[in-house]
Design a protein around this motif. Sequence first.
Motif, short mmCIF file in Angstrom:
data_model
loop_
_atom_site.label_atom_id
_atom_site.label_comp_id
_atom_site.label_asym_id
_atom_site.label_seq_id
_atom_site.Cartn_x
_atom_site.Cartn_y
_atom_site.Cartn_z
N CYS A 21 -5.27 15.73 -2.58
CA CYS A 21 -6.61 14.51 -2.03
C CYS A 21 -4.67 13.88 -1.79
N VAL A 22 -5.62 12.80 -1.50
CA VAL A 22 -4.37 12.46 -0.46
C VAL A 22 -4.58 10.89 -1.72
N GLN A 23 -3.59 10.22 -2.80
CA GLN A 23 -3.38 8.80 -3.72
C GLN A 23 -3.49 7.85 -2.78
N LYS B 7 0.86 -1.31 -0.18
CA LYS B 7 -0.37 0.39 -0.03
C LYS B 7 0.90 1.26 -0.21
N VAL B 8 0.95 1.62 -1.07
CA VAL B 8 1.61 3.08 -1.07
C VAL B 8 0.92 4.90 -0.85
N VAL B 9 0.90 5.47 -0.02
CA VAL B 9 -0.03 7.06 -0.69
C VAL B 9 1.05 7.58 -0.84
N SER B 10 0.36 9.26 -1.70
CA SER B 10 1.59 10.04 -2.18
C SER B 10 0.75 11.47 -1.86
N TRP B 11 1.02 12.04 -1.23
CA TRP B 11 0.33 13.24 -0.56
C TRP B 11 1.19 14.21 -0.71
N ASN B 12 0.50 15.70 -0.91
CA ASN B 12 1.05 17.21 -0.99
C ASN B 12 0.57 17.18 0.48
N VAL C 60 4.25 2.03 2.52
CA VAL C 60 5.11 3.91 2.01
C VAL C 60 4.18 5.15 1.79
N TYR C 61 5.44 5.85 2.81
CA TYR C 61 4.42 7.42 2.22
C TYR C 61 5.11 8.42 1.43
N LEU C 62 4.58 8.52 -0.05
CA LEU C 62 5.65 9.64 -0.45
C LEU C 62 5.03 10.79 -0.13
N LEU C 63 5.65 11.76 0.74
CA LEU C 63 5.19 13.16 1.08
C LEU C 63 5.70 14.70 0.28
N GLN C 64 5.11 15.32 0.09
CA GLN C 64 5.35 16.54 -0.36
C GLN C 64 5.27 18.13 -0.29
N ALA D 84 4.93 8.61 -8.09
CA ALA D 84 3.79 9.98 -8.19
C ALA D 84 4.64 10.64 -7.29
N GLY D 85 3.44 11.96 -7.21
CA GLY D 85 3.60 12.65 -6.57
C GLY D 85 2.60 14.12 -6.36
N ASP D 86 2.77 15.16 -6.85
CA ASP D 86 2.12 16.68 -6.81
C ASP D 86 2.81 16.59 -8.47
N PHE D 87 2.64 16.67 -8.93
CA PHE D 87 3.40 17.60 -10.68
C PHE D 87 2.57 19.05 -11.45
N ASN D 88 1.81 19.48 -10.44
CA ASN D 88 1.40 20.37 -11.04
C ASN D 88 1.05 20.63 -12.41
#
Length: 363
Positions: free
Chosen positions: A322-324, A96-101, A125-129, A251-255
């Motif tokens: 939002c959280v992905q 389970k992976v989450v990505s969040w700005n 796994v957390y991918l945080l921006q 994954a992330g915020d690509f704007n």
Amino acid sequence: MSGDLVRWATVAWAVFLGAHLVLNGRWWAWLLPSLLPPPLFVLVPGVLAGAAWATGDLVAAVVSGVALLLGARQAGLHPSALVRRPRRTSEDTAVKVVSWNTQHWCQAKEADPFYAFLHELDADVYLLQEYHHDVFDGTYRLIDDEARLRAEFPEHEVVIARGLVTLSRLPVAATVETVARRVLRVDLRLPDGPDRVLSTFNVHIPVQLRLVSPLRAGFYRAVRDRAGDRAREYAGLRRDIADCPNPAVIAGDFNTTPAVGDVRHITALGVDAVPLAGRIYPVSWQARAGMRWWRLDWVLSTAGAQVHSYRFRDPRGLSDHCVQEVSVSLADPDALASPTVRHDREAPHDALPLSGKHRPEGQ
């Protein structure tokens, strides 16, 4: 609406759409018109087509209909999402992976609810921006919340660099330098074998503009400079993924919305997971409460990484993003294909050291 008004409005929209298709992603100044809410690319021609039909103007109706078809892709519609079903996978092998700005890492909010929400996500796994605070002049300052992160997540390994945080319950096989400046690559060992490695790319592409008056020359200089920054980031990221020998999740915020010309760089990186979300019009960012019209956040995968499910989770007022959340596993070794992204020989080489401290701009 009178017939003449409908026809002139149709012509004006057709001219705008033609300029958008030609200039988008090719002229830095068109970054500004491309920031329109993507639904407008179907709503405007749809309304005009209906009005033209009602007034008996067949020419305007046809032109509006063509504009509607051309604008559907710019709007980022996914009608096939309604029939796409999550892929089945074993709970023993899925990660389970989450990505969040995080919107400046609880800068304007209490830390306790922020960390409670992270725990509730319960991710492997957390991918945080945006592990930084806003200085409100177009720049940001890095912060040091590492002690609390390690205390809150003792079962996770913590990797921090470039205003990005990756937390992982899985063993970290390597932290790999990247050409892209606003990317954090962390390779993880999966539990189904010592040689089973998943690379994660935590991404934050810089935003297109500074929130200053458009009557000032500095506003347009910033747009031009950031267009160059974004191009270098995408070129670097493309090279980083091409050089990665492992299956990867990016994954992330690509704007970047589907209406921004830079979206072509995103779709070249890997397979978009969003059809699994089951939404005709997926969105992840709101300008203010009740106006979540943009998708800026993406999850992509390369050959060998199988995304089984994908959903957006409400940030509960803790962020404007939002959280992905995705479930990922690796394909059987025999099924792994060659990388889907070619090596970009024109990519820049001026990446920052992962351990380096810097003052990020334009994120």
